[in-house]
Enzyme design. Structure first.
Site, PDB file in Angstrom:
ATOM      1  N   ASP A 197      11.872 -41.387  88.847  1.00 35.14           N
ATOM      2  CA  ASP A 197      12.070 -40.274  87.206  1.00 35.14           C
ATOM      3  C   ASP A 197      10.706 -39.770  86.975  1.00 35.14           C
ATOM      4  O   ASP A 197       9.672 -41.240  86.926  1.00 35.14           O
ATOM      5  CB  ASP A 197      13.045 -41.184  86.321  1.00 35.14           C
ATOM      6  N   ALA A 257      26.340 -35.464  84.937  1.00 28.61           N
ATOM      7  CA  ALA A 257      25.298 -35.027  83.952  1.00 28.61           C
ATOM      8  C   ALA A 257      24.512 -33.529  83.549  1.00 28.61           C
ATOM      9  O   ALA A 257      25.787 -33.265  82.612  1.00 28.61           O
ATOM     10  CB  ALA A 257      23.869 -35.516  84.340  1.00 28.61           C
ATOM     11  N   ARG A 258      24.857 -32.987  84.548  1.00 30.75           N
ATOM     12  CA  ARG A 258      25.066 -31.390  84.206  1.00 30.75           C
ATOM     13  C   ARG A 258      25.751 -30.527  85.051  1.00 30.75           C
ATOM     14  O   ARG A 258      24.821 -31.158  86.588  1.00 30.75           O
ATOM     15  CB  ARG A 258      23.340 -30.510  83.831  1.00 30.75           C
ATOM     16  N   ASP A 282      31.619 -34.995  87.385  1.00 26.29           N
ATOM     17  CA  ASP A 282      32.645 -34.618  85.464  1.00 26.29           C
ATOM     18  C   ASP A 282      31.938 -33.712  85.153  1.00 26.29           C
ATOM     19  O   ASP A 282      32.761 -32.825  84.126  1.00 26.29           O
ATOM     20  CB  ASP A 282      31.974 -36.346  85.061  1.00 26.29           C
ATOM     21  N   GLU A 287      32.248 -24.054  83.474  1.00 26.21           N
ATOM     22  CA  GLU A 287      33.254 -25.332  82.570  1.00 26.21           C
ATOM     23  C   GLU A 287      34.217 -23.709  81.586  1.00 26.21           C
ATOM     24  O   GLU A 287      33.278 -23.475  80.685  1.00 26.21           O
ATOM     25  CB  GLU A 287      32.371 -26.118  81.740  1.00 26.21           C
ATOM     26  N   HIS A 310      34.859 -33.445  82.430  1.00 27.23           N
ATOM     27  CA  HIS A 310      33.656 -33.243  81.131  1.00 27.23           C
ATOM     28  C   HIS A 310      34.247 -34.351  80.854  1.00 27.23           C
ATOM     29  O   HIS A 310      33.970 -34.195  78.839  1.00 27.23           O
ATOM     30  CB  HIS A 310      32.635 -32.299  81.163  1.00 27.23           C
ATOM     31  N   ILE A 311      34.340 -35.668  80.489  1.00 28.01           N
ATOM     32  CA  ILE A 311      34.546 -36.371  79.960  1.00 28.01           C
ATOM     33  C   ILE A 311      33.577 -37.381  79.410  1.00 28.01           C
ATOM     34  O   ILE A 311      33.874 -39.092  78.884  1.00 28.01           O
ATOM     35  CB  ILE A 311      36.019 -36.511  79.793  1.00 28.01           C
TER      36      ILE A 311
END
Length: 359
Positions: A197, A257-258, A282, A287, A310-311
């Site tokens: 990071d 995440a994305r 996820d 989408e 995506h939950i």
């Protein structure tokens, strides 16, 4: 009388927003109106120039008549909406990334905007950990065999069993509200946690967590990689074929995440050749998802691929934090106090709504 709009949806309900605002205002006079949009029963999408919005500009323009402040998650707050809402002074968005708000249009009109960063950090972190454990212990795959009335002994064969967190190296791409919590939990479980990071502050890493010098180091050294970065031009497809090739044979990948952070075609290739023993997702590039993608065929064929719709951020606690967060921003604004999380600050020495709640 101050007019406030609680613009909810079927996750953060308008009534939920209303109750949080009423608690925050502690009996001060305000007219709190409600409107509710159909997400998630109907997908969100692009409305004019904003993204991930639910409802129409026409619905919102009508609801905003005479309104000073709006609390919302997904209302389409476009330039057209703002132009038609001259009394609006505060937009309180109950999410971290307010892509449904035209921030520049708000700034131009002197309308303050605040958000609720980290509202779903714990929920998404716990889901990420659940996906990782499901992969490591092959839970969905073995569950499905029982539903098919099969008792398959090979799940106890040495070459078929899963692995443990303790003693493994888990790599994280990002250590913000989600990644930081994931790091601390996996470290507590005995993993060697390796984090990349570039924004990580010195001393922010706890015991059992190491800082990686590069993204490539995370892929090369990890048994499982989990993605926790924001989606930008720089991070798009940060998980790609070249980096997946650096991973140990039989390693695993998690993304809650994305979708745009991962090249899903490259993942399918890596699963097919055995480079990846499994993957859990996820989030997706499109989408609702494209069910013709190879990942679904590979999962149906018995590969360790765990897929959820995506939950990760969906919990009652997330909804509570989101509603309470925007309510507090409205209270502060109307009382003339500084906002906690301003994205757009209104011009002048005091907020335009100062003292309105007392009138």
């Amino acid at each position: 009388m101050t007019h406030i709009l609680a613009a909810g949806d079927r996750f953060i309900r308008s009534a939920h927003l209303r109750k949080s605002i009423e608690r925050a205002l502690a009996g001060r006079a305000a007219d709190i109106r409600e409107i509710e949009f159909p997400w998630p029963d109907a997908p969100f999408g692009r409305v004019a120039e904003v993204n991930e919005a639910s409802g129409t500009e026409e619905q919102l323009i009508e609801a905003l008549t005479g309104v000073t402040a709006i609390a919302t998650q997904l209302a389409p707050i476009t330039d057209r909406v703002l132009a038609a809402s001259p009394e609006l002074r505060l937009i309180a968005v109950s999410r971290g990334g307010p892509t449904n708000v035209n921030l520049e249009a708000a700034r131009t009109r002197g309308i303050a905007v605040a958000n609720v960063p980290g509202r779903n950090g714990i929920s998404t972190a716990e889901m990420t950990i659940g996906l990782a454990l499901a992969l490591l212990r092959r839970i969905p795959l073995s569950h499905n065999t029982l539903l098919a009335h099969e008792w398959r002994g090979e799940f106890y064969r040495l070459d078929e069993v899963g692995g443990e967190v303790k003693g493994s190296t888990i790599g994280l791409l990002g250590a913000g509200a989600v990644g930081g919590h994931v790091a601390s939990v996996f470290a507590a479980m005995g993993a060697d946690v390796l984090v990349f990071d570039p924004y990580l502050q010195p001393g922010a890493l706890g015991s059992g967590v190491r800082k990686a010098e590069s993204v490539e180091q995370v892929f090369a050294e990890s048994d499982l990689v989990s993605v926790h970065a924001r989606l930008t031009e720089e991070t798009t497809h940060m998980v790609n074929a070249e980096r997946l090739a650096l991973m140990r044979h039989g390693s695993r990948l998690v993304n809650a995440a994305r979708g745009g952070l991962v090249d899903y075609d490259a993942v399918a290739d890596a699963v097919e050749r055995g480079q990846l023993a499994g993957a859990a997702f996820d989030v997706y590039p499109e989408e609702p998802v494209d069910f013709s993608h190879r990942l679904f065929a590979l999962a149906a064929a018995g590969h360790d691929i765990v897929l959820t719709p995506h939950i990760a951020g969906a919990s009652r606690e997330t909804a509570n934090r989101a509603a309470d967060g925007v309510a507090e921003e409205i209270r502060r604004f109307l009382a003339g106090e500084a906002l906690l999380h301003p994205l757009v600050a209104a011009p002048g020495p005091a907020w335009p709504g100062a003292g309105l709640a007392q009138r």
